[in-house]
Motif scaffolding. Structure first.
Motif, PDB file in Angstrom:
ATOM      1  N   LEU A 252      14.265  -8.952  12.765  1.00 21.14           N
ATOM      2  CA  LEU A 252      14.286  -7.851  11.796  1.00 21.14           C
ATOM      3  C   LEU A 252      13.849  -6.557  12.475  1.00 21.14           C
ATOM      4  CD1 LEU A 252      12.471  -9.470   8.727  1.00 21.14           C
ATOM      5  CD2 LEU A 252      14.924  -8.940   8.881  1.00 21.14           C
ATOM      6  N   ALA A 253      14.562  -5.466  12.137  1.00 20.70           N
ATOM      7  CA  ALA A 253      14.014  -4.136  12.417  1.00 20.70           C
ATOM      8  C   ALA A 253      13.315  -3.713  11.138  1.00 20.70           C
ATOM      9  CB  ALA A 253      15.139  -3.165  12.760  1.00 20.70           C
ATOM     10  N   VAL A 254      12.355  -2.796  11.267  1.00 29.18           N
ATOM     11  CA  VAL A 254      11.658  -2.358  10.050  1.00 29.18           C
ATOM     12  C   VAL A 254      11.638  -0.832   9.984  1.00 29.18           C
ATOM     13  CG1 VAL A 254       9.387  -2.642  11.173  1.00 29.18           C
ATOM     14  CG2 VAL A 254       9.526  -2.539   8.682  1.00 29.18           C
ATOM     15  N   ALA A 255      12.041  -0.325   8.801  1.00 28.61           N
ATOM     16  CA  ALA A 255      11.936   1.113   8.528  1.00 28.61           C
ATOM     17  C   ALA A 255      10.692   1.301   7.675  1.00 28.61           C
ATOM     18  CB  ALA A 255      13.168   1.609   7.790  1.00 28.61           C
ATOM     19  N   ILE A 256       9.861   2.259   8.074  1.00 26.54           N
ATOM     20  CA  ILE A 256       8.581   2.494   7.391  1.00 26.54           C
ATOM     21  C   ILE A 256       8.608   3.898   6.814  1.00 26.54           C
ATOM     22  CG2 ILE A 256       6.065   2.578   7.700  1.00 26.54           C
ATOM     23  CD1 ILE A 256       6.589   0.860  10.305  1.00 26.54           C
ATOM     24  N   ARG A 257       8.594   3.975   5.482  1.00 22.26           N
ATOM     25  CA  ARG A 257       8.593   5.296   4.839  1.00 22.26           C
ATOM     26  C   ARG A 257       7.213   5.589   4.257  1.00 22.26           C
ATOM     27  NH1 ARG A 257      13.503   2.986   3.319  1.00 22.26           N
ATOM     28  NH2 ARG A 257      15.378   4.246   3.701  1.00 22.26           N
ATOM     29  N   THR A 258       6.696   6.778   4.575  1.00 18.91           N
ATOM     30  CA  THR A 258       5.507   7.309   3.896  1.00 18.91           C
ATOM     31  C   THR A 258       5.822   8.784   3.653  1.00 18.91           C
ATOM     32  OG1 THR A 258       4.343   8.151   5.836  1.00 18.91           O
ATOM     33  CG2 THR A 258       3.971   5.829   5.296  1.00 18.91           C
ATOM     34  N   PRO A 259       5.013   9.471   2.828  1.00 15.49           N
ATOM     35  CA  PRO A 259       5.268  10.900   2.641  1.00 15.49           C
ATOM     36  C   PRO A 259       5.257  11.680   3.960  1.00 15.49           C
ATOM     37  CG  PRO A 259       3.784  10.093   0.954  1.00 15.49           C
ATOM     38  CD  PRO A 259       3.957   8.969   1.935  1.00 15.49           C
ATOM     39  N   ALA A 260       4.654  11.098   5.021  1.00 15.10           N
ATOM     40  CA  ALA A 260       4.601  11.809   6.305  1.00 15.10           C
ATOM     41  C   ALA A 260       5.900  11.699   7.089  1.00 15.10           C
ATOM     42  CB  ALA A 260       3.456  11.271   7.153  1.00 15.10           C
ATOM     43  N   GLY A 261       6.767  10.793   6.704  1.00 19.17           N
ATOM     44  CA  GLY A 261       8.028  10.678   7.433  1.00 19.17           C
ATOM     45  C   GLY A 261       8.551   9.255   7.467  1.00 19.17           C
ATOM     46  N   LEU A 262       9.714   9.110   8.092  1.00 20.52           N
ATOM     47  CA  LEU A 262      10.412   7.826   8.191  1.00 20.52           C
ATOM     48  C   LEU A 262      10.414   7.357   9.647  1.00 20.52           C
ATOM     49  CD1 LEU A 262      12.399   5.540   7.403  1.00 20.52           C
ATOM     50  CD2 LEU A 262      14.207   7.246   7.313  1.00 20.52           C
ATOM     51  N   VAL A 263       9.907   6.145   9.854  1.00 22.51           N
ATOM     52  CA  VAL A 263       9.858   5.563  11.193  1.00 22.51           C
ATOM     53  C   VAL A 263      10.790   4.363  11.222  1.00 22.51           C
ATOM     54  CG1 VAL A 263       8.369   4.435  12.907  1.00 22.51           C
ATOM     55  CG2 VAL A 263       7.441   6.249  11.454  1.00 22.51           C
TER      56      VAL A 263
ATOM     57  N   GLY B 190       0.851  -1.189   0.000  1.00 22.46           N
ATOM     58  CA  GLY B 190       0.000   0.000   0.000  1.00 22.46           C
ATOM     59  C   GLY B 190       0.883   1.233   0.000  1.00 22.46           C
ATOM     60  N   PRO B 191       0.565   2.217   0.846  1.00 25.38           N
ATOM     61  CA  PRO B 191       1.372   3.442   0.856  1.00 25.38           C
ATOM     62  C   PRO B 191       2.651   3.319   1.695  1.00 25.38           C
ATOM     63  CG  PRO B 191      -0.468   3.655   2.369  1.00 25.38           C
ATOM     64  CD  PRO B 191      -0.610   2.304   1.739  1.00 25.38           C
ATOM     65  N   PHE B 192       2.878   2.128   2.273  1.00 23.38           N
ATOM     66  CA  PHE B 192       4.022   1.963   3.187  1.00 23.38           C
ATOM     67  C   PHE B 192       5.206   1.346   2.437  1.00 23.38           C
ATOM     68  CE2 PHE B 192       0.087   1.560   5.611  1.00 23.38           C
ATOM     69  CZ  PHE B 192       0.257   2.542   6.570  1.00 23.38           C
ATOM     70  N   ASP B 193       6.300   2.077   2.410  1.00 24.06           N
ATOM     71  CA  ASP B 193       7.524   1.612   1.763  1.00 24.06           C
ATOM     72  C   ASP B 193       8.408   1.036   2.882  1.00 24.06           C
ATOM     73  OD1 ASP B 193       9.917   1.328   0.483  1.00 24.06           O
ATOM     74  OD2 ASP B 193      10.090   3.423  -0.154  1.00 24.06           O
ATOM     75  N   LEU B 194       8.546  -0.284   2.903  1.00 25.82           N
ATOM     76  CA  LEU B 194       9.213  -0.948   4.040  1.00 25.82           C
ATOM     77  C   LEU B 194      10.625  -1.381   3.682  1.00 25.82           C
ATOM     78  CD1 LEU B 194       6.348  -3.277   5.365  1.00 25.82           C
ATOM     79  CD2 LEU B 194       6.755  -0.850   5.821  1.00 25.82           C
ATOM     80  N   GLU B 195      11.527  -1.204   4.641  1.00 21.06           N
ATOM     81  CA  GLU B 195      12.889  -1.716   4.499  1.00 21.06           C
ATOM     82  C   GLU B 195      13.206  -2.540   5.740  1.00 21.06           C
ATOM     83  OE1 GLU B 195      15.885   1.281   3.871  1.00 21.06           O
ATOM     84  OE2 GLU B 195      17.509  -0.146   4.228  1.00 21.06           O
ATOM     85  N   PHE B 196      13.805  -3.697   5.512  1.00 19.16           N
ATOM     86  CA  PHE B 196      14.073  -4.610   6.633  1.00 19.16           C
ATOM     87  C   PHE B 196      15.567  -4.653   6.929  1.00 19.16           C
ATOM     88  CE2 PHE B 196      10.199  -5.807   4.499  1.00 19.16           C
ATOM     89  CZ  PHE B 196       9.314  -5.857   5.560  1.00 19.16           C
ATOM     90  N   LEU B 197      15.898  -4.585   8.217  1.00 17.62           N
ATOM     91  CA  LEU B 197      17.305  -4.594   8.636  1.00 17.62           C
ATOM     92  C   LEU B 197      17.524  -5.732   9.628  1.00 17.62           C
ATOM     93  CD1 LEU B 197      16.232  -1.328   8.689  1.00 17.62           C
ATOM     94  CD2 LEU B 197      18.700  -1.052   8.768  1.00 17.62           C
ATOM     95  N   ALA B 198      18.692  -6.361   9.543  1.00 17.86           N
ATOM     96  CA  ALA B 198      19.008  -7.460  10.463  1.00 17.86           C
ATOM     97  C   ALA B 198      19.178  -6.923  11.877  1.00 17.86           C
ATOM     98  CB  ALA B 198      20.304  -8.137  10.025  1.00 17.86           C
ATOM     99  N   VAL B 199      18.593  -7.614  12.856  1.00 17.62           N
ATOM    100  CA  VAL B 199      18.938  -7.354  14.258  1.00 17.62           C
ATOM    101  C   VAL B 199      19.234  -8.681  14.947  1.00 17.62           C
ATOM    102  CG1 VAL B 199      17.714  -5.153  14.580  1.00 17.62           C
ATOM    103  CG2 VAL B 199      16.499  -7.291  14.993  1.00 17.62           C
TER     104      VAL B 199
END
Ligand SMILES: [Zn+2]
Length: 541
Positions: free
Chosen positions: A139-150, A122-131
Motif C-alpha cells: 500500500l501507498a498512503v496519502a496523508i491529509r491534514t490542514p497543513a498539506g497532503l503527503v 486523529g487529525p490524519f485523514d488517510l487514503e490507501f492506494l495499491a502498489v
C-alpha cells in the motif's frame, strides 16, 4: 505538520517515519536493519524510539505499507512500549505481522484496510492506494491534514502484468497530483538503475527450463515473503509433473498463511511434506526453502555443508530465485561454491533470468514524478547514493531543487501551507537487538567485540601481599588470540610491578586493576602492535 524519519534514510532497512500534527503522531512503518560484519553478534538493528517516549499516548496509529522485515520487523519492540497502538494495514501484511507478534507473546490491535479505503485517525485523514512490489498487498498512503497532503509510496514498482493483476494505482497517483501533493516520499532503492524493470512473469521461461531439464531434484531458494515468485515456481513444477515441499520454519509458516488467505494457490495433492518427498523419484521433486542470501543457519547453507537431513546429491539442481542483497554477495558466492562442491548445478541471477527487483527503477520513478507533480520531494528508502539519484530524477522532471530534500535519519521537516523546511533534528541512532532484547548490545560492546576479534584478549592474575603491596608470585598471563613471547611477558611483568607501587595505599585494588590494565594495553600497542581486551584481577595473599 512535522515529518521525521527515524530510519530508512541512508540505509536499506529500519524504515520508520513519524508524522506530527496538532499534538498527535502517526507512524508509517517500523522496520529492522540487518547487521553487517562490523556488528558481530547483533540479530537486528532497530530505529531509536526515544523521540516517542513520553508521547506514546499521542500516537493515533502505525501504518504498515507492506510485510517485509525492513518495514515490520521493529513492530514487536514498539508495541512493547505501548501495546494498543492501532496497527493499520492490508490483510496479508497483518497476517505476517501476527505470526511475528506471537513469537513475542503480543496480540496487537489490528485495523484492516485495503486499497481505496479512506479513514481518519486523529487529525490524519488517510487514503490507501495499491502498489505492486515483491510481496502482495503493498500500500501507498496519502496523508491529509490542514497543513498539506503527503504521499508516501512504500516500496513499489510498476509491473504492468503482475500475477495478481493488482497494479500500482497510477490513476490514483495522478488524481492526488491534480489535488496537489505537497510532499512526495518515493522509494529510492533502484533510483540509480536506468530504464524499466522486466515483469515478474518474464521469469517463467527460465524457471520452466529448470523444471523441464533438471535430471534430479530441484531445490529452490527464495525469500519466504515472495508469494508471487513461489507461485510461479509452483506453477512451473506442476506443469512438469513435480511435487513440492516447503522446508524451513519461516517458509512453511508464511506459505501456510498465504495459502489460507488465498494469496497462494497450490493444486490439490501437489504439496507433500519433506520426508515424503525424499521417498519420491528425484526427478519429480521440488523443495522450496529459504537461505538464498547465504544465511549460515538457513536450510540451504546447511545442505551445502552436508549438515541437513536433506542430502544434496550429484545431479541435483539448486535454483536461487532471489536477489543478491547488497552486503551479502560474499556469503552468496561462498554458498554457490559450497553447493557446487556437493555436486549441485546452481542456477542463479548471474547465469539465468530468474530474478527481477521489487523496486521501481529510474524510468518508473520519472513517470511517477510526472503524474504526481509534487511541490516538495523527500526521497526515502535508500542509502545516500540512492536518495541522491532519486532527488536528481525529481529535479529533472521540474521540481525546484530547493524543494528536494536529501536528509539523514532524525532530521525534521516542517510542512506548512505547501512550504517544506528543515527545522532541526532528533535522536535516530542504532538500537541493537540480541536474543529479542532491544539495547542488549551498545556501540561500546560492539567495539570490544571487534577488538576481541582483531587483537585478542589478555587476562592477568596477580597475587599481592596486602601489607607490602608487592607481588607474592610472578603474574600469570592468559592470552587468547595471540601468543606473547617469554621476553614480552617479562616486560609486561615490569609494567605491573611499577604500577603496583604507586597504588600501595589503595585498599579496594580497583584503581590498581584499571591502571595496570591501561598500562598493559599501552605497552602492547607499542611493542606488539595490538590492543587486546585486557582484564586484571588482583588477589590478596
Ligand atoms: Zn519491501
Amino acid at each position: 505538520m512535522r515529518i521525521v524519519a527515524l530510519g530508512g534514510l541512508g540505509e536499506i532497512g529500519r524504515n520508520m517515519t513519524v508524522f506530527e500534527y496538532g499534538g498527535k503522531l502517526l507512524i508509517v512503518d517500523c522496520g529492522v536493519l540487518f547487521p553487517e560484519a562490523h556488528q558481530p553478534g547483533v540479530d537486528v538493528i532497530l530505529p531509536d524510539f526515544s523521540y516517542l517516549r513520553g508521547r506514546l499516548d499521542d500516537i493515533v496509529g502505525l501504518v504498515l505499507t507492506h510485510g517485509h522485515e525492513d518495514h515490520i520487523g521493529g513492530v514487536p519492540y514498539l508495541l512493547k512500549e505501548r501495546a494498543d497502538i492501532p496497527v493499520i494495514s492490508a490483510k496479508l501484511t497483518l497476517a505476517f505481522l501476527k505470526t511475528k507478534l506471537q513469537e513475542h507473546r503480543i496480540n496487537g490491535k489490528m485495523v484492516h484496510v485495503k486499497e481505496g479505503d479512506r479513514r481518519k485517525f486523529g487529525p490524519f485523514d488517510l487514503e490507501f492506494l495499491a502498489v505492486n512490489h515483491s510481496i502482495p498487498d503493498g500500500l501507498a498512503v496519502a496523508i491529509r491534514t490542514p497543513a498539506g497532503l503527503v504521499l508516501e509510496t512504500g516500496d513499489f514498482k510498476m509491473d504492468q502484468f503482475p500475477l495478481d493483476k493488482r497494479i500500482t494505482d497510477l490513476a490514483g497517483f495522478a488524481r492526488l497530483g491534480e489535488e496537489g501533493v505537497d510532499l512526495f516520499m518515493p522509494d529510492s532503492t533502484n533510483a540509480e538503475v536506468p530504464g524499466f524493470l522486466a515483469a515478474e512473469a518474464d521469469l517463467i521461461p527460465a524457471i520452466e527450463n529448470v523444471m523441464r531439464t533438471a535430471p534430479r531434484r530441484v531445490i529452490v531458494s527464495s525469500f519466504a515473503s515472495h508469494v508471487h515468485r513461489i507461485q510461479q515456481i509452483i506453477d512451473s513444477a506442476h506443469k512438469y509433473n513435480r511435487k513440492i515441499a516447503f522446508v524451513g520454519r519461516s517458509m512453511v509458516r508464511n506459505m501456510t498463511t498465504a495459502r489460507e488467505l488465498g494469496y497462494l494457490k497450490i493444486p490439490r495433492g501437489m504439496l507433500v511434506d519433506a520426508k515424503e518427498l525424499e521417498k519420491m523419484a528425484p526427478d519429480k521433486a521440488v523443495l522450496i526453502c529459504t537461505g538464498s542470501q547465504g544465511e549460515p543457519m538457513a536450510a540451504l547453507a546447511r545442505m551445502a555443508n552436508g549438515d541437513h537431513a536433506i542430502d544434496l546429491t550429484e545431479g541435483d539442481t539448486v535454483l536461487l530465485a532471489s536477489s543478491m542483497v547488497p552486503g551479502n554477495e560474499t556469503s552468496i558466492w561462498r554458498l554457490i561454491n559450497d553447493l557446487t562442491k556437493q555436486g549441485a548445478n546452481v542456477v542463479h541471477k548471474g547465469n539465468a533470468k530468474v530474478h527481477v527487483s521489487g523496486h521501481a527503477s529510474a524510468g518508473e520513478l520519472v513517470y511517477c514524478y510526472n503524474l504526481v507533480r509534487p511541490r516538495n520531494v523527500l526521497p526515502v528508502h535508500g542509502e545516500h547514493r540512492h536518495l541522491k539519484a532519486n532527488a536528481a530524477l525529481a529535479v529533472r522532471t521540474g521540481v525546484d531543487p530547493k524543494n528536494v530534500f536529501i536528509i539523514e535519519d532524525g532530521t525534521t521537516i516542517d510542512l506548512k501551507d505547501g512550504v517544506a523546511k528543515i527545522s532541526g533534528s532528533v535522536p535516530a541512532g542504532y538500537v541493537y537487538v540480541e536474543n529479542m532484547v532491544a539495547g542488549a548490545a551498545t556501540e561500546e560492546s560492539l567495539q570490544d567485540r571487534i577488538r576481541l576479534a582483531e587483537d585478542g584478549a589478555l587476562t592477568v592474575l596477580l597475587i599481592v601481599n596486602p601489607d607490602t603491596g608487592k607481588l607474592e608470585e610472578d603474574p600469570e598471563f592468559f592470552a587468547v588470540g595471540f601468543a606473547p613471547t617469554k621476553k614480552d611477558l617479562e616486560k609486561a611483568t615490569g609494567i605491573v610491578e611499577k604500577t603496583l607501587v604507586s597504588f600501595r595505599g589503595d585498599k579496594t585494588g580497583q584503581g590498581a586493576e584499571k591502571a595496570i590494565s591501561e598500562g598493559l594495553v599501552r605497552w602492547s600497542d607499542r611493542a606488539l602492535r595490538r590492543k587486546p581486551v585486557t582484564t586484571v584481577i588482583i588477589v590478596e595473599s
